[in-house]
Design a protein around this motif. Structure first.
Motif, short mmCIF file in Angstrom:
data_model
loop_
_atom_site.label_atom_id
_atom_site.label_comp_id
_atom_site.label_asym_id
_atom_site.label_seq_id
_atom_site.Cartn_x
_atom_site.Cartn_y
_atom_site.Cartn_z
N TRP A 173 -4.05 -1.66 -9.71
CA TRP A 173 -5.31 -2.08 -9.09
C TRP A 173 -5.74 -1.07 -8.04
N HIS A 174 -4.78 -0.63 -7.23
CA HIS A 174 -5.11 0.32 -6.17
C HIS A 174 -5.45 1.69 -6.75
N ALA A 175 -4.85 2.06 -7.85
CA ALA A 175 -5.20 3.32 -8.51
C ALA A 175 -6.65 3.28 -8.99
N LEU A 176 -7.10 2.12 -9.47
CA LEU A 176 -8.49 1.98 -9.87
C LEU A 176 -9.42 2.16 -8.67
N HIS A 177 -9.00 1.66 -7.52
CA HIS A 177 -9.81 1.85 -6.30
C HIS A 177 -9.92 3.33 -5.95
N HIS A 178 -8.86 4.08 -6.19
CA HIS A 178 -8.84 5.49 -5.81
C HIS A 178 -9.53 6.40 -6.82
N GLN A 179 -9.97 5.88 -7.95
CA GLN A 179 -10.67 6.74 -8.90
C GLN A 179 -11.93 7.28 -8.25
N ALA A 180 -12.20 8.54 -8.48
CA ALA A 180 -13.34 9.21 -7.85
C ALA A 180 -14.64 8.47 -8.13
N GLY A 181 -15.41 8.26 -7.08
CA GLY A 181 -16.73 7.66 -7.21
C GLY A 181 -16.74 6.16 -7.43
N GLN A 182 -15.60 5.51 -7.35
CA GLN A 182 -15.55 4.07 -7.61
C GLN A 182 -15.64 3.29 -6.31
N ALA A 183 -16.44 2.27 -6.32
CA ALA A 183 -16.58 1.36 -5.17
C ALA A 183 -16.18 -0.03 -5.66
N ARG A 184 -14.89 -0.25 -5.77
CA ARG A 184 -14.38 -1.51 -6.30
C ARG A 184 -12.91 -1.65 -5.96
N CYS A 185 -12.36 -2.81 -6.25
CA CYS A 185 -10.92 -3.08 -6.11
C CYS A 185 -10.41 -2.80 -4.69
N TYR A 186 -11.02 -3.45 -3.71
CA TYR A 186 -10.67 -3.21 -2.30
C TYR A 186 -9.39 -3.91 -1.88
N GLY A 187 -9.04 -5.00 -2.52
CA GLY A 187 -7.82 -5.71 -2.16
C GLY A 187 -6.59 -4.90 -2.54
N VAL A 188 -5.61 -4.89 -1.67
CA VAL A 188 -4.35 -4.20 -1.96
C VAL A 188 -3.27 -5.23 -2.28
N SER A 189 -3.17 -6.26 -1.46
CA SER A 189 -2.11 -7.25 -1.68
C SER A 189 -2.53 -8.38 -2.62
N THR A 190 -3.82 -8.50 -2.88
CA THR A 190 -4.30 -9.52 -3.82
C THR A 190 -5.64 -9.08 -4.41
N THR A 191 -5.93 -9.57 -5.60
CA THR A 191 -7.23 -9.30 -6.23
C THR A 191 -8.21 -10.44 -5.99
N PHE A 192 -7.77 -11.49 -5.30
CA PHE A 192 -8.57 -12.71 -5.17
C PHE A 192 -9.98 -12.43 -4.64
N TRP A 193 -10.09 -11.75 -3.50
CA TRP A 193 -11.41 -11.57 -2.87
C TRP A 193 -12.29 -10.63 -3.69
N ASP A 194 -11.71 -9.63 -4.34
CA ASP A 194 -12.51 -8.77 -5.22
C ASP A 194 -13.14 -9.61 -6.33
N ARG A 195 -12.37 -10.49 -6.89
CA ARG A 195 -12.89 -11.34 -7.97
C ARG A 195 -13.89 -12.36 -7.43
N HIS A 234 0.84 -1.20 0.00
CA HIS A 234 0.00 0.00 0.00
C HIS A 234 0.87 1.25 0.00
N HIS A 235 1.88 1.26 0.85
CA HIS A 235 2.80 2.40 0.88
C HIS A 235 3.48 2.56 -0.48
N ALA A 236 3.97 1.46 -1.02
CA ALA A 236 4.66 1.51 -2.31
C ALA A 236 3.74 1.98 -3.42
N SER A 237 2.48 1.58 -3.38
CA SER A 237 1.56 1.97 -4.45
C SER A 237 1.34 3.48 -4.49
N HIS A 238 1.55 4.15 -3.37
CA HIS A 238 1.38 5.60 -3.32
C HIS A 238 2.69 6.38 -3.37
#
Length: 192
Positions: free
Chosen positions: A152-174, A133-137
């Motif tokens: 993936w984390h940049a997609l989560h930070h897009q304004a108004g988006q409620a998606r892509c909650y996983g930081v270390s993995t995409t598994f649970w989002d999928r 998370h630190h590295a992604s920013h």
């Protein structure tokens, strides 16, 4: 006067990484040495289960607590408003929460011999998450895994988006439907 400051210095962020790395090492060295290869494999399996448990904790906390329950949602919105600042729980508080909400229940349910290696996996997952998370920013992406985490984390930070909650993995989002496909975006062209 606030009891908890979420803003930290860069030094405090690195100290947090060091504290968790030392804690993982300390927990590992406190385990009874395995007497057989089967015992060693059992410890490894428990640590891997703990790592998987962390990934679920990470996802559920981010999606349903930080994006759904006050005052956590308000605190987390500060991170979304100021993604380059060093914001997060102080180390003492995260350690207290891990102890009370993860380690003590695991120990009560499974005993100390199983709770220790499970907790090593949970804390290793948290350390991976914290650093990713630190590295992604704050750091340039080096390597395919980090590049994917950062996108993936940049997609989560897009304004108004409620998606892509996983930081270390995409598994649970999928697995739980909070990834891009649900929002109608092309998985192949945008998925990290």
């Amino acid at each position: 006067m606030t009891l908890i400051s979420l803003r930290h210095s860069l030094r405090a962020c690195y100290l947090d990484f060091a504290v968790y790395a030392l804690l993982i090492f300390g927990l590992g060295s406190s385990l009874a040495p395995p007497q057989t290869p089967r015992e060693a494999a059992g410890l490894l399996v428990l640590a891997l289960v703990g790592l998987a448990l962390w990934s679920l904790i990470e996802y559920l906390t981010h999606r349903f607590v930080l994006h759904g329950i006050q005052p956590f949602q308000g605190w987390h919105s500060e991170h979304h408003a100021h993604p380059r600042e060093h914001l997060g729980l102080p180390t003492w508080l995260s350690l207290a929460l891990f102890t009370a909400l993860v380690y003590l229940p695991l120990r009560a349910m499974l005993g100390a011999a199983s709770a220790g290696p499970l907790m090593i996996g949970v804390l290793a997952g948290y350390l991976i998450y914290s650093m990713a998370h630190h590295a992604s920013h704050h750091w340039p992406a080096r390597g395919m895994w980090m590049e994917r985490r950062k996108r993936w984390h940049a997609l989560h930070h897009q304004a108004g988006q409620a998606r892509c909650y996983g930081v270390s993995t995409t598994f649970w989002d999928r697995a739980l439907g909070s990834h891009l496909r649900q929002r109608g975006l092309s998985e192949r062209s945008r998925s990290p």
